[in-house]
Write a protein that holds these residues in place. Structure first.
Motif, PDB file in Angstrom:
ATOM      1  N   HIS A 237       0.857  -1.189   0.000  1.00  0.00           N
ATOM      2  CA  HIS A 237       0.000   0.000   0.000  1.00  0.00           C
ATOM      3  C   HIS A 237       0.891   1.237   0.000  1.00  0.00           C
ATOM      4  CE1 HIS A 237      -2.836   2.741   2.486  1.00  0.00           C
ATOM      5  NE2 HIS A 237      -3.018   2.944   1.192  1.00  0.00           N
ATOM      6  N   GLN A 238       0.693   2.138  -0.944  1.00  0.00           N
ATOM      7  CA  GLN A 238       1.556   3.314  -1.042  1.00  0.00           C
ATOM      8  C   GLN A 238       1.194   4.336   0.017  1.00  0.00           C
ATOM      9  OE1 GLN A 238       2.572   4.778  -4.968  1.00  0.00           O
ATOM     10  NE2 GLN A 238       2.328   6.875  -4.265  1.00  0.00           N
ATOM     11  N   VAL A 239       2.159   4.647   0.893  1.00  0.00           N
ATOM     12  CA  VAL A 239       1.949   5.594   1.984  1.00  0.00           C
ATOM     13  C   VAL A 239       3.044   6.651   1.926  1.00  0.00           C
ATOM     14  CG1 VAL A 239       0.817   3.897   3.441  1.00  0.00           C
ATOM     15  CG2 VAL A 239       3.301   4.167   3.576  1.00  0.00           C
ATOM     16  N   VAL A 240       2.892   7.699   2.752  1.00  0.00           N
ATOM     17  CA  VAL A 240       3.855   8.809   2.742  1.00  0.00           C
ATOM     18  C   VAL A 240       4.519   8.917   4.112  1.00  0.00           C
ATOM     19  CG1 VAL A 240       4.122  11.316   2.549  1.00  0.00           C
ATOM     20  CG2 VAL A 240       2.650  10.088   0.944  1.00  0.00           C
ATOM     21  N   PHE A 241       5.841   9.017   4.095  1.00  0.00           N
ATOM     22  CA  PHE A 241       6.641   9.191   5.310  1.00  0.00           C
ATOM     23  C   PHE A 241       7.331  10.549   5.288  1.00  0.00           C
ATOM     24  CE2 PHE A 241       6.490   4.567   4.998  1.00  0.00           C
ATOM     25  CZ  PHE A 241       6.336   4.173   6.318  1.00  0.00           C
ATOM     26  N   VAL A 242       7.652  11.059   6.474  1.00  0.00           N
ATOM     27  CA  VAL A 242       8.567  12.186   6.646  1.00  0.00           C
ATOM     28  C   VAL A 242       9.700  11.702   7.539  1.00  0.00           C
ATOM     29  CG1 VAL A 242       8.912  14.454   7.692  1.00  0.00           C
ATOM     30  CG2 VAL A 242       6.883  14.024   6.293  1.00  0.00           C
ATOM     31  N   GLN A 243      10.935  11.858   7.093  1.00  0.00           N
ATOM     32  CA  GLN A 243      12.099  11.344   7.818  1.00  0.00           C
ATOM     33  C   GLN A 243      13.079  12.466   8.121  1.00  0.00           C
ATOM     34  OE1 GLN A 243      13.544   7.661   6.340  1.00  0.00           O
ATOM     35  NE2 GLN A 243      15.519   7.791   7.344  1.00  0.00           N
ATOM     36  N   GLU A 244      13.561  12.488   9.367  1.00  0.00           N
ATOM     37  CA  GLU A 244      14.576  13.466   9.760  1.00  0.00           C
ATOM     38  C   GLU A 244      15.922  13.038   9.186  1.00  0.00           C
ATOM     39  OE1 GLU A 244      14.569  13.634  13.969  1.00  0.00           O
ATOM     40  OE2 GLU A 244      12.535  14.434  14.119  1.00  0.00           O
ATOM     41  N   VAL A 245      16.634  13.979   8.586  1.00  0.00           N
ATOM     42  CA  VAL A 245      17.913  13.651   7.963  1.00  0.00           C
ATOM     43  C   VAL A 245      18.953  13.293   9.019  1.00  0.00           C
ATOM     44  CG1 VAL A 245      19.826  14.580   6.597  1.00  0.00           C
ATOM     45  CG2 VAL A 245      17.459  15.063   5.930  1.00  0.00           C
ATOM     46  N   ALA A 246      19.028  14.070  10.095  1.00  0.00           N
ATOM     47  CA  ALA A 246      20.094  13.885  11.085  1.00  0.00           C
ATOM     48  C   ALA A 246      19.922  12.612  11.889  1.00  0.00           C
ATOM     49  CB  ALA A 246      20.161  15.098  12.005  1.00  0.00           C
ATOM     50  N   SER A 247      18.707  12.326  12.339  1.00  0.00           N
ATOM     51  CA  SER A 247      18.497  11.201  13.252  1.00  0.00           C
ATOM     52  C   SER A 247      17.990   9.942  12.558  1.00  0.00           C
ATOM     53  CB  SER A 247      17.487  11.601  14.331  1.00  0.00           C
ATOM     54  OG  SER A 247      16.192  11.780  13.758  1.00  0.00           O
ATOM     55  N   GLY A 248      17.399  10.075  11.390  1.00  0.00           N
ATOM     56  CA  GLY A 248      16.792   8.936  10.719  1.00  0.00           C
ATOM     57  C   GLY A 248      15.394   8.618  11.218  1.00  0.00           C
ATOM     58  N   ARG A 249      14.935   9.300  12.270  1.00  0.00           N
ATOM     59  CA  ARG A 249      13.571   9.055  12.767  1.00  0.00           C
ATOM     60  C   ARG A 249      12.569   9.441  11.699  1.00  0.00           C
ATOM     61  NH1 ARG A 249      12.634   8.704  18.234  1.00  0.00           N
ATOM     62  NH2 ARG A 249      10.743   9.929  18.048  1.00  0.00           N
ATOM     63  N   LYS A 252       5.008   8.177   9.676  1.00  0.00           N
ATOM     64  CA  LYS A 252       4.067   7.932   8.586  1.00  0.00           C
ATOM     65  C   LYS A 252       2.978   9.008   8.673  1.00  0.00           C
ATOM     66  CE  LYS A 252       2.787   3.662   7.945  1.00  0.00           C
ATOM     67  NZ  LYS A 252       2.033   2.398   8.145  1.00  0.00           N
ATOM     68  N   VAL A 253       2.938   9.893   7.697  1.00  0.00           N
ATOM     69  CA  VAL A 253       2.034  11.041   7.785  1.00  0.00           C
ATOM     70  C   VAL A 253       0.755  10.858   6.981  1.00  0.00           C
ATOM     71  CG1 VAL A 253       3.918  12.656   8.237  1.00  0.00           C
ATOM     72  CG2 VAL A 253       3.198  12.243   5.884  1.00  0.00           C
ATOM     73  N   SER A 254       0.725   9.875   6.097  1.00  0.00           N
ATOM     74  CA  SER A 254      -0.516   9.635   5.355  1.00  0.00           C
ATOM     75  C   SER A 254      -0.570   8.178   4.911  1.00  0.00           C
ATOM     76  CB  SER A 254      -0.611  10.547   4.129  1.00  0.00           C
ATOM     77  OG  SER A 254      -1.842  10.351   3.447  1.00  0.00           O
ATOM     78  N   VAL A 286      -3.973  19.014   0.989  1.00  0.00           N
ATOM     79  CA  VAL A 286      -2.923  19.589   1.831  1.00  0.00           C
ATOM     80  C   VAL A 286      -3.097  19.037   3.236  1.00  0.00           C
ATOM     81  CG1 VAL A 286      -1.991  21.699   2.865  1.00  0.00           C
ATOM     82  CG2 VAL A 286      -2.681  21.684   0.458  1.00  0.00           C
ATOM     83  N   ILE A 287      -2.013  18.479   3.798  1.00  0.00           N
ATOM     84  CA  ILE A 287      -2.033  17.912   5.144  1.00  0.00           C
ATOM     85  C   ILE A 287      -1.218  18.803   6.075  1.00  0.00           C
ATOM     86  CG2 ILE A 287      -1.351  15.959   6.581  1.00  0.00           C
ATOM     87  CD1 ILE A 287      -1.765  14.136   4.270  1.00  0.00           C
ATOM     88  N   ASP A 288      -1.852  19.238   7.169  1.00  0.00           N
ATOM     89  CA  ASP A 288      -1.120  19.953   8.217  1.00  0.00           C
ATOM     90  C   ASP A 288      -0.317  18.914   9.003  1.00  0.00           C
ATOM     91  OD1 ASP A 288      -1.393  22.725  10.123  1.00  0.00           O
ATOM     92  OD2 ASP A 288      -0.801  20.866  11.125  1.00  0.00           O
ATOM     93  N   LEU A 289       1.012  19.059   9.041  1.00  0.00           N
ATOM     94  CA  LEU A 289       1.848  18.017   9.623  1.00  0.00           C
ATOM     95  C   LEU A 289       1.700  17.922  11.140  1.00  0.00           C
ATOM     96  CD1 LEU A 289       5.079  18.376   7.467  1.00  0.00           C
ATOM     97  CD2 LEU A 289       3.391  16.542   7.419  1.00  0.00           C
ATOM     98  N   LYS A 290       1.247  18.974  11.778  1.00  0.00           N
ATOM     99  CA  LYS A 290       1.089  18.932  13.230  1.00  0.00           C
ATOM    100  C   LYS A 290      -0.244  18.310  13.632  1.00  0.00           C
ATOM    101  CE  LYS A 290       1.496  21.860  17.328  1.00  0.00           C
ATOM    102  NZ  LYS A 290       1.747  23.253  17.823  1.00  0.00           N
ATOM    103  N   SER A 291      -1.300  18.781  13.019  1.00  0.00           N
ATOM    104  CA  SER A 291      -2.626  18.289  13.394  1.00  0.00           C
ATOM    105  C   SER A 291      -3.074  17.090  12.575  1.00  0.00           C
ATOM    106  CB  SER A 291      -3.656  19.408  13.224  1.00  0.00           C
ATOM    107  OG  SER A 291      -3.818  19.731  11.838  1.00  0.00           O
ATOM    108  N   LYS A 292      -2.432  16.879  11.432  1.00  0.00           N
ATOM    109  CA  LYS A 292      -2.770  15.829  10.461  1.00  0.00           C
ATOM    110  C   LYS A 292      -4.135  16.075   9.789  1.00  0.00           C
ATOM    111  CE  LYS A 292       1.007  13.615  11.225  1.00  0.00           C
ATOM    112  NZ  LYS A 292       1.569  14.568  12.205  1.00  0.00           N
ATOM    113  N   LYS A 293      -4.667  17.268   9.942  1.00  0.00           N
ATOM    114  CA  LYS A 293      -5.912  17.600   9.267  1.00  0.00           C
ATOM    115  C   LYS A 293      -5.662  17.751   7.769  1.00  0.00           C
ATOM    116  CE  LYS A 293      -8.262  19.872  13.105  1.00  0.00           C
ATOM    117  NZ  LYS A 293      -8.865  21.140  13.612  1.00  0.00           N
TER     118      LYS A 293
END
Length: 445
Positions: A237-249, A252-254, A286-293
């Motif tokens: 299933h195709q999903v969307v991630f946001v990854q921190e460059v420095a830590s690798g953390r 999954k945002v969508s 458009v997804i608000d990354l904090k609220s996920k709305k």
């Protein structure tokens, strides 16, 4: 549901942050006619007085960790706008202005000269000092001193290149930026996909993640600290991630029903525009990354995908086949009527907007070939920059001078870059496998 993943949480991916990879080899395949002759003299190497009683932290290396002058020379040559004089042809190697005989350099028609030193100051710290001269006027144009750790010396050398390039062209240099890309290696069940980050010259590649499933559409956050991408690792299933460059953390945002793809950062870094098909066909949200709305921007029976924000955050360009074939459209970021932007050729898709908002790079289909084109938004004038058959994924450099893209050569995926004027072309190759999905970073903070 908020899902914040640490690096190894029971998934089919392996975070390899810090793992080095083979360098992307860069070949200048075309430069501009009349490239400016410059000379970057090998830098002098300075160390403090050494003694047997000296603490280990102050003991200098036997030789410089990197060849600063060679990095600067390669950067300027890679731009296609400069023709550095090979060190073997230099009749003198001064390190300070007091030892320069400008007549020596006028013989070679060298217009600009760079001299400098690299000094070891102890505790793995270095100081780069350099001066840039106009040879024919015998005048200093720039003189700068930079400090860096041994681990950051290559980046410091790229920063020197940026300073020289801006002084000589009036355009901000992008040599100290990064490029993200995806590689695929192996066959069948052994095929693996990796997301990488490398310096803009292909050195220092670091793995961000590795997966059995394809990794798609990497996109840098405006401050260069995070990367968003789509992945099929959620059981296909195709999903969307946001990854921190420095830590690798990563988070999954969508993971909505259907397609979750083509993430694009808002200029303030607070939201992502993505394509979702949870209600049937693909639409722009458009997804608000904090609220996920989520906020839906388009409502059409056609496929709407591949969003790209305008730098002012007021509108979003996207690809839609609502006219029968894929074309670029623009819609207000708060929603509203979409405006068609492209009309030339069979189709146009995958927009990348220059940082000043004046140009859009795209994949332009003409006579059955998919090629990179750039359009001036004010006039609608479109210029085809490449001559490939199946070019993909254009991405502007942060200074807007170059476009990096994916293409094929001898059955393998490779990356290429072309100047916006079309005069400079570069080829990036990796011996390990296919290279795809390039994304040029913003200027790093």
């Amino acid at each position: 549901m908020k899902l914040l993943f640490s690096a190894l949480l029971g998934l089919y991916f392996v975070l390899l942050a810090g793992t080095a990879h083979a360098v992307l080899n860069i070949e200048i395949t075309q430069g501009v006619e009349g490239a400016v002759p410059v000379a970057i003299v090998p830098f002098g190497w300075e160390v403090p007085p050494q003694s047997a009683q000296m603490p280990t932290a102050l003991t200098a290396p036997l030789k410089p960790p990197v060849d600063v002058a060679a990095i600067i020379s390669a950067d300027l040559a890679r731009s296609g706008r400069f023709a550095p004089l090979p060190p073997k042809d230099m009749v003198a190697r001064p390190h300070a202005d007091t030892t320069i005989n400008f007549s020596n350099w006028r013989v070679f028609q060298t217009e600009n000269l760079v001299v400098g030193t690299l000094q070891y100051v102890g505790a793995n710290r270095y100081k780069i000092r350099f001066r840039l001269f106009d040879v024919f006027k015998g005048k200093q144009l720039e003189g700068v001193s930079l400090s860096a750790s041994g681990n950051d010396l290559r980046r410091a050398a790229h920063q020197v290149s940026d300073i020289i390039y801006e002084k000589l062209t009036g355009e901000r240099g992008a040599f100290s930026t990064n490029v993200a890309y995806v590689t695929a290696d192996g066959q069948g069940n052994a095929r693996r996909y990796s997301l990488w980050i490398a310096d803009a010259d292909g050195h220092g590649a670091q793995s961000m993640m590795r997966s059995r499933e394809p990794i798609l559409s990497p996109a840098w956050s405006p401050d260069g600290t995070r990367i968003a991408y789509a992945s099929l690792e959620d059981a296909g299933h195709q999903v969307v991630f946001v990854q921190e460059v420095a830590s690798g953390r990563r988070e999954k945002v969508s993971a909505q029903k259907g397609l979750n793809g083509a993430p694009a950062w808002s200029p303030d870094g607070q939201s992502l525009a993505i394509s979702l098909s949870k209600d049937g066909n693909a639409e722009i949200y458009v997804i608000d990354l904090k609220s996920k709305k989520q906020r839906r921007l388009t409502r059409h029976w056609a496929i709407d995908t591949e969003p790209a924000w305008m730098p002012d955050g007021k509108s979003i360009i996207f690809t839609s086949d609502r006219g029968g074939r894929p074309q670029l459209y623009r819609v207000p970021a708060m929603g509203g009527q979409a405006e068609r932007l492209t009309f030339e050729g069979h189709s146009n898709a995958r927009a990348s907007v220059s940082s000043d908002g004046t140009k859009v790079a795209m994949i332009h289909r003409i006579d059955g070939h998919y090629r990179v084109a750039v359009m001036e938004l004010s006039s609608g004038n479109l210029r085809v920059l490449t001559d490939g058959d199946l070019d993909e994924s254009p991405s502007f450099s942060p200074n807007g001078s170059m476009v990096i893209y994916a293409t094929s050569a001898r059955g393998r995926g490779i990356l290429k870059a072309v100047s916006v004027e079309g005069g400079v072309q570069q080829r990036f190759t990796d011996t390990a496998g296919d290279v795809r999905e390039p994304a040029w970073s913003p200027f790093m903070q």
